[in-house]
Each structure stands twice: as structure tokens, then as C-alpha cells.
Design an enzyme around this catalytic site. Sequence first.
Site, PDB file in Angstrom:
ATOM      1  N   LEU A   1       0.886  -1.166   0.000  1.00  0.00           N
ATOM      2  CA  LEU A   1       0.000   0.000   0.000  1.00  0.00           C
ATOM      3  C   LEU A   1       0.923   1.214   0.000  1.00  0.00           C
ATOM      4  CD1 LEU A   1      -2.731  -0.912   2.679  1.00  0.00           C
ATOM      5  CD2 LEU A   1      -2.955  -0.959   0.191  1.00  0.00           C
ATOM      6  N   ASP A   2       0.537   2.267  -0.695  1.00  0.00           N
ATOM      7  CA  ASP A   2       1.370   3.478  -0.716  1.00  0.00           C
ATOM      8  C   ASP A   2       1.508   4.030   0.695  1.00  0.00           C
ATOM      9  OD1 ASP A   2       1.427   3.225  -3.451  1.00  0.00           O
ATOM     10  OD2 ASP A   2      -0.226   4.638  -3.777  1.00  0.00           O
TER      11      ASP A   2
END
Length: 238
Positions: free
Chosen positions: A103-104
Site C-alpha cells: 500500500l502506498d
Amino acid sequence: MERIDKVVSSALNVSRNDARSFIKKGLVTVNSQTARDIGAKVDEERDELFYNGKKINYSKFVYIMMNKPKGVISVSDGKGEKTVIDILPNEMKRKKLFPAGRLDKDTTGFMLITDDGDFAHRILSPKNHIPKTYVAVLDKPFNNEIIREFEKGIKLKNESLMPAKIKPLDCGYLTAEVTISQGMYHQIKRMFAKFSITVLELKRISMGGLYLDEALNEGECRYITQNELYFIENGKLL
Ligand code: URA
């Protein structure tokens, strides 16, 4: 059967020497009896181990659901940057844990952390079509044309993406629920960017058939049960 010092070392993420010293100090119990023999064997299926009164989780693999906060990166070694592994509570830390998928840094929500490489591969491989659902807050509204394009599978650079589902969560079409079954770099942000829309907030709310536990605040985590694991791979959302 496994040696108790090995089990304690691996489950508590401490050296074998530290594990032996905990045992010698009488801090480890097996089925309510204080363990003293560092070479004793324990049965992974049956024996209950406690360290300092806290249950030791020493199953072969562990599966953790975290509600990832912003500001941490989803790798095992952040080379100085704080990672999702760094923020695990001490009692959950053990060797070889890694985040299953990325996930960023500014994305929040369901992050699965495990030490089971085969399982991670199965749920991440696009071939297995395990859907991942996100809530995206947008700077501009999307529309039915974009819904159709997502459903057909849009092109990013030279790559045709697999079909994605998108539905509005508000009547202004500024908050979208998006379901994808690939995990390309910045995928959702890039999909919207294609239509000149910026994703302001992004949160993953499910993996396969399992939803993020609403009781988890950002930064909190808990173990995933065997039933829930099954649901990740076999509960169909798409
Ligand atoms: N898509 C993105 O753009 N970012 C994420 O973190 C996950 C999916």
C-alpha cells in the site's frame, strides 16, 4: 515436535541465547508447568506455551490484519523509514514477517502481514483473481463513462488492466468504492489520473471475502483466524 528454545526464540523474535535464559529463569510455562529444560520438545499442535503470563503464538505461520496508518511504508526493511513491521506490537513480532502486497505510504486500511510466502503469493497473483476493494476520495466527480471504462479494463502505458469495478458511495460521485484484482504500482491513483482525477484519500477495506475489522483503529492489528483465512481466498466479492 520442536525444541522449546527454538520455538521461544522464533515466536518472540529473540536470539536462541535469550530464549534459553528466559527458560532457565522460569519465565516460560508449557501447559501451566514451568519449563526448565532448554532441550525439551514441544508439540506445536497441542502444547500451550506462555512467556511471562502471555500466550506464545508459535504456529508455523502467522497472519495479521493491520489497519495501516499513513506515514509508514509497506516493506520489511525500510532502510531508516518506518515500516508496517516496525509498528507491530512486540508480542506479535517474529522473524521473517513481511507485508503481503504494497500500500502506498499515504494509503490506509487492510494490510496483511504474514510469514507464509505461499499464501501471500496465492492471494497476490493476478491469476487467482482475489479482489481487493478500496474507498477512494476524489478531487473531481467520476461518471458513468468512467465506470464503463474501468469495467472494460483500461490501458495504463502499454498494459491493459483487468476489469475493475467502481461504484459511487455518495450522490456527488466524489467517493468511490473500487475493486481490483491486480496490484500494480499506484494502480488506483493511475487509473483515475487517466481521467484527470486525483485521489485525495485511499483506504483498502477488503481482501478477497474478508473485510477490515472496524474495531481496529489506524495502527492497530490482530491475528486473522483460520476461518477468515479461508474467506480471503474463497469468499467472492466480484
Ligand atoms: N492503488 C494505489 O494507487 N495505491 C495503493 O496504495 C493501492 C492501490
